[in-house]
Enzyme design. Structure first.
Site, PDB file in Angstrom:
ATOM      1  N   TYR A   1      51.559   1.476 -98.447  1.00 15.60           N
ATOM      2  CA  TYR A   1      50.788   2.670 -98.074  1.00 15.60           C
ATOM      3  C   TYR A   1      51.469   3.308 -96.872  1.00 15.60           C
ATOM      4  O   TYR A   1      51.795   2.622 -95.902  1.00 15.60           O
ATOM      5  CB  TYR A   1      49.347   2.284 -97.725  1.00 15.60           C
TER       6      TYR A   1
ATOM      7  N   ASP B   1      58.649   1.484 -92.435  1.00 15.85           N
ATOM      8  CA  ASP B   1      57.341   1.942 -91.972  1.00 15.85           C
ATOM      9  C   ASP B   1      56.709   0.781 -91.214  1.00 15.85           C
ATOM     10  O   ASP B   1      56.169  -0.151 -91.800  1.00 15.85           O
ATOM     11  CB  ASP B   1      56.472   2.385 -93.143  1.00 15.85           C
TER      12      ASP B   1
ATOM     13  N   LYS C   1      49.480   3.034 -84.866  1.00 17.22           N
ATOM     14  CA  LYS C   1      48.540   1.969 -84.517  1.00 17.22           C
ATOM     15  C   LYS C   1      48.732   1.428 -83.094  1.00 17.22           C
ATOM     16  O   LYS C   1      48.336   2.066 -82.143  1.00 17.22           O
ATOM     17  CB  LYS C   1      48.602   0.868 -85.575  1.00 17.22           C
TER      18      LYS C   1
HETATM   19  N1  PMP Z   1      51.832   3.523 -92.732  1.00 16.74           N
HETATM   20  C1  PMP Z   1      51.267   2.310 -92.758  1.00 16.74           C
HETATM   21  C2  PMP Z   1      52.124   1.101 -92.991  1.00 16.74           C
HETATM   22  C3  PMP Z   1      49.891   2.188 -92.536  1.00 16.74           C
HETATM   23  O1  PMP Z   1      49.327   0.973 -92.551  1.00 16.74           O
HETATM   24  C4  PMP Z   1      49.115   3.333 -92.312  1.00 16.74           C
HETATM   25  C5  PMP Z   1      47.618   3.258 -92.082  1.00 16.74           C
HETATM   26  N2  PMP Z   1      46.975   2.153 -92.519  1.00 16.74           N
HETATM   27  C6  PMP Z   1      49.755   4.574 -92.308  1.00 16.74           C
HETATM   28  C7  PMP Z   1      51.115   4.640 -92.503  1.00 16.74           C
HETATM   29  C8  PMP Z   1      48.986   5.825 -92.042  1.00 16.74           C
HETATM   30  O2  PMP Z   1      48.582   5.856 -90.738  1.00 16.74           O
HETATM   31  P1  PMP Z   1      47.338   6.763 -90.264  1.00 16.74           P
HETATM   32  O3  PMP Z   1      46.131   6.177 -90.904  1.00 16.74           O
HETATM   33  O4  PMP Z   1      47.384   6.672 -88.781  1.00 16.74           O
HETATM   34  O5  PMP Z   1      47.615   8.145 -90.753  1.00 16.74           O
END
Ligand code: PMP
Length: 430
Positions: free
Chosen positions: A146, A241, A269
């Site tokens: 994701y 990511d 995060k």
């Molecule tokens: N990349 C990863 C690996 C994530 O875990 C998340 C959110 N869970 C995102 C991108 C998206 O981040 P946000 O919810 O801050 O938009």
């Protein structure tokens, strides 16, 4: 106290009202679950408290940012100090420069960085930069990975081994998703096949080095090295990511942990210490394409805003100056995973424990969880019963099989032991 009747009347009423006002009663889908989610009043350390006065040991931890626990004193102080000087200026600040320096010291692969607000923005803009730099359109992502809620990445595989993306969501034009190739995680042969076929058209391979969004799924030994080698051979940008793994597996993220150097990295995060802050960065020659230096446009009113930057700086300072913090997190993680594994064996339930360092999850399946397909074999109903049973024992884990539980520095050994007792009871009742 566990065992006592729990009261949820305020949460229940708020949920009824919220459902009339917001889709599903929430502002982000995973927060909604049946019969109703608890509404939070406040949180501190490892504990989260609801509006009805119930207190839980929290392993959701806001889905990852709170590695120091809720409301860490120094982080709150940094935010307060920053707030007293105004909220946002629309001009550069020294704190942004200091934060950039800290991140780049932790992640040597990031030679230039852009601060944004959310992980979604980070991956969206990083992909645009990768496309602008390479002049190629296609990207590769992995099933179960994701990367936020934008059009390029909201694509999952069909039932075949590989597939050109069919959008996961309505509202995404096929024209956008057809440039996203989705492959199974941990499968080098299929990646090689796709790279052999389309290598010259692929701008970037986007990967969560440890998948965190299908529950934690670990890369098999050598897999990330193989992905690095294959992308390098074809001039494809390897984009890690690290929105979850950054500052979580190690201060320098998964790339330090697994000793791999990606070309680009996205962070979020933990970077914002509990406030909205994210970033993307990478090799200088790539990042020089970002506006105003280069011709790939990226902008944001709240980019690098002072309050988030202050919380991020305070968090990173603590993480970088407490040398044993990651050791302690690992020790608690091992304790929890081992304890959970023992419970599964003692109670003779069919389940797997997955995770590493401060990440863990239980999957109710007989299969080893190595990719999205094997994760999908888990019995979700059983998971939700486990989650609800745990709530009755005052332990909160994310209300979805396909999320990761996070341990923070604020969880003590006593919290872990107490949680394991609750998990034993929750599993015995399944
Ligand atoms: N990349 C990863 C690996 C994530 O875990 C998340 C959110 N869970 C995102 C991108 C998206 O981040 P946000 O919810 O801050 O938009």
């Amino acid at each position: 106290m566990a065992g006592e009747e729990m009261i949820f009347s305020k949460s229940q009423k708020l949920y009824e009202l919220a459902k009339k006002l917001m889709p599903g009663g929430v502002n982000s889908p995973v927060r909604a679950y049946e019969p109703y989610p608890f509404f939070t009043s406040h949180a501190e350390g490892p504990m989260i408290c609801d509006v009805d006065g119930n207190r839980y040991i929290d392993y959701c931890m806001a889905y990852g940012p709170l590695i120091l626990g809720h409301a860490h004193r120094q982080v709150i102080k940094a935010v307060r100090d920053s707030l007293s000087k105004g909220t946002i200026y629309g001009t550069p600040t020294e704190a942004e420069v200091r934060l950039a320096e800290m991140v780049m010291k932790a992640f040597p692969s990031i030679e230039m960085i852009r601060l944004v607000n959310t992980g979604t923005e980070a991956t969206m803009h990083a992909i645009r930069v990768a496309r602008g730099y390479t002049g190629r359109k296609k990207i590769v992502k992995f099933e179960g990975g994701y990367h936020g809620a934008h059009d390029y990445v909201l694509v999952k595989a069909g039932s075949g081994a590989t597939t050109f993306g069919a959008p996961t969501s309505l509202g995404i034009p096929e024209e956008t998703s057809k440039n996203t190739i989705v492959l199974p995680f941990n499968n080098t042969a299929l990646l090689q096949q796709i790279i052999d076929q389309y290598g010259e058209e692929i701008a970037a391979v986007l990967i969560e080095p440890v998948i965190g969004n299908a529950g934690p799924i670990l890369p098999r030994k050598g897999y990330l090295q193989d992905v690095r080698k294959m992308t390098q051979e074809h001039g494809i940008i390897l984009m890690f990511d690290e929105v979850i793994t950054g500052f979580r597996l190690a201060f320098g993220g998964a790339q330090e942990y697994f000793k791999i150097t990606p070309d680009m990295t996205t962070l979020g995060k933990i970077l914002g210490g509990g406030l909205p802050l994210a970033a993307f960065g990478g090799k200088k020659e790539i990042m020089e394409h970002v506006s105003p230096l280069g011709r790939v446009y990226q902008a944001g009113t709240f980019n690098g805003n002072p309050i988030s930057t202050a919380a991020g700086l305070a968090t990173l300072k603590i993480l970088s100056t407490k040398p044993d913090i990651y050791e302690q997190l690992k020790r608690k993680g091992d304790h929890l995973r081992k304890g959970l594994q023992d419970i599964i064996e003692d109670r003779r339930v069919v389940a797997q424990v997955s995770g590493l360092e401060s990440m863990f999850q239980i999957f109710f399946t007989k299969n080893a969880v190595t990719d999205y397909e094997s994760a999908q074999t888990s019995d979700r109903n059983q998971f939700m019963n486990y989650q609800q049973n745990l709530m009755k024992q005052r332990v909160f884990v994310p209300p979805s099989q396909f999320e990761t539980c996070f341990i923070s520095a604020a969880h003590t050994d006593a919290h872990v032991s107490k949680s394991l007792e609750a998990m034993d009871s929750a599993i015995s009742l399944l």
